[in-house]
Design an enzyme around this catalytic site. Structure first.
Site, PDB file in Angstrom:
ATOM      1  N   PRO A   2       0.803  -1.193   0.000  1.00  0.00           N
ATOM      2  CA  PRO A   2       0.000   0.000   0.000  1.00  0.00           C
ATOM      3  C   PRO A   2       0.835   1.241   0.000  1.00  0.00           C
ATOM      4  CG  PRO A   2      -0.053  -1.097   2.117  1.00  0.00           C
ATOM      5  CD  PRO A   2       1.034  -1.659   1.347  1.00  0.00           C
ATOM      6  N   GLU A   3       0.425   2.132  -0.852  1.00  0.00           N
ATOM      7  CA  GLU A   3       0.968   3.474  -0.875  1.00  0.00           C
ATOM      8  C   GLU A   3      -0.163   4.397  -0.420  1.00  0.00           C
ATOM      9  OE1 GLU A   3       2.995   4.264  -4.602  1.00  0.00           O
ATOM     10  OE2 GLU A   3       3.182   2.129  -5.006  1.00  0.00           O
ATOM     11  N   ARG A 109       3.890 -11.607   4.198  1.00  0.00           N
ATOM     12  CA  ARG A 109       5.343 -11.535   4.367  1.00  0.00           C
ATOM     13  C   ARG A 109       5.799 -11.060   5.755  1.00  0.00           C
ATOM     14  NH1 ARG A 109       7.764  -8.769  -0.909  1.00  0.00           N
ATOM     15  NH2 ARG A 109       9.725  -9.316   0.078  1.00  0.00           N
ATOM     16  N   ARG A 152      21.004  16.272  -4.205  1.00  0.00           N
ATOM     17  CA  ARG A 152      20.918  14.830  -4.436  1.00  0.00           C
ATOM     18  C   ARG A 152      21.426  14.484  -5.829  1.00  0.00           C
ATOM     19  NH1 ARG A 152      17.674  11.409  -1.082  1.00  0.00           N
ATOM     20  NH2 ARG A 152      17.023  12.661   0.694  1.00  0.00           N
ATOM     21  N   ARG A 261      14.826  -0.253  -7.657  1.00  0.00           N
ATOM     22  CA  ARG A 261      13.440  -0.728  -7.761  1.00  0.00           C
ATOM     23  C   ARG A 261      13.073  -0.963  -9.213  1.00  0.00           C
ATOM     24  NH1 ARG A 261      10.928   1.048  -3.097  1.00  0.00           N
ATOM     25  NH2 ARG A 261       9.435  -0.554  -3.642  1.00  0.00           N
TER      26      ARG A 261
END
Length: 282
Positions: A2-3, A109, A152, A261
């Site tokens: 879930p986001e 999990r 960054r 990812r």
DNA sequence: CACTAAACCTGGGAGC
DNA sequence: TGCTCCCAGGTTTAGT
């Protein structure tokens, strides 16, 4: 799982279905899924739920006692509201309510966590306190990006996923947001101009609100409180569409690992900007 | 401080 | 059918 959109969907359902109810018991079948000091658990049992809210991907349940319940679903966590029934294979914990309904926490999990803590401890919970602004707040996201992006060198996708910078975006919506903003996920964050960061910020609520309307994305495990799947993936622009044609330009959707990812993007709509540093055209 | 890889876990799917 | 390898929505921690 879930986001932000998935957690928001569940939170709204909890507001309708459990606020006002009393907690009869909280138990765990997998001990690590439930963190609760004896005192805090005592406080929670018998307490009435007064409020349910979301912050980033975290669900915060407040009660009329001194205790709060924080729930993070991580990858495969599900909250399912039902009547008393036999736990199924993946049930890790449950919250029993005073009308015989049961909030079951299923989590294949075992990464997810339910934390019962005092309201005071909740208010200074390290994870909660360190969260960046809500990803649905375009103005706040724009400020956060302007502040963090210049220092960054990692891919912009990593910045979107960093919950300290912006709260609520995960791997699916990061790809969708970057497509909407026309930015290649591997672009060095510091290479993006202010206008492009602003475009990125406005894409966040655009995508997330649409996903909330569709009750989130079900890749495999995500279910809402009723056990219903989300339907966002049926309109996904790029995520999960490797090898398929771009909905906007018909190019072939690409897939590779970015920021560690699995990442999907359109090589034509999201072109790499040429050598980042000092390039005024990026 | 910024960044990466590994760890926490289970199980579905691909390939052989 | 069965085995091995790879992958997965998130976050923390150890290490460079």
């Amino acid at each position: 799982m879930p986001e932000l959109p998935e957690v928001e969907t569940i939170t709204r359902q909890l507001v309708h279905s459990v606020v006002g109810k009393r907690i009869i018991n909280i138990t765990a079948r997998w001990p690590r899924s439930l963190t609760a000091a004896p005192q805090d658990l005592d406080d929670a049992i018998g307490a009435r739920i007064t409020r349910v809210e979301r912050r980033g991907k975290l669900i915060i349940i407040s009660t009329d006692s001194d205790s709060s319940v924080l729930i993070h679903l991580r990858m495969t966590g599900q909250l399912l509201l039902g009547v008393l029934e036999k736990p199924d294979q993946h049930e890790r914990a449950r919250i029993v309510l005073d009308d015989t309904s049961v909030l079951r926490f299923n989590d294949q999990r075992k990464f997810g966590r339910i934390q019962v803590i005092s309201q005071e401890a909740a208010a200074r919970d390290p994870f909660l306190v360190a969260l960046g602004p809500e990803a649905t707040d375009a103005a706040a996201v724009a400020r956060a990006l302007r502040r963090h992006a210049p220092r960054r060198r990692s891919p912009i996708k990593a910045l979107l996923l960093d919950q300290h910078v912006i709260a609520g975006i995960g791997n699916i919506y990061a790809d969708e947001i970057l497509f909407t903003a026309g930015i290649n996920p591997a672009t060095e964050a510091s290479a993006l101009s202010i206008p492009r960061l602003r475009r990125l910020a406005s894409a966040c609520p655009e995508i997330l609100n649409q996903a909330i309307d569709l009750r989130g994305s079900t890749l495999r495990d995500y279910r809402d409180l009723d056990g219903t799947s989300g339907t966002y993936l049926s309109v996904a622009r790029v995520h999960g569409r490797k090898g398929q044609t771009c909905r906007r330009c018909s190019a072939t959707i690409a897939y590779a690992s970015v920021a560690g990812r699995g990442t999907y993007w359109c090589p034509s709509c999201q072109r790499r900007t040429r050598s980042a540093l000092g390039n005024p055209f990026t």
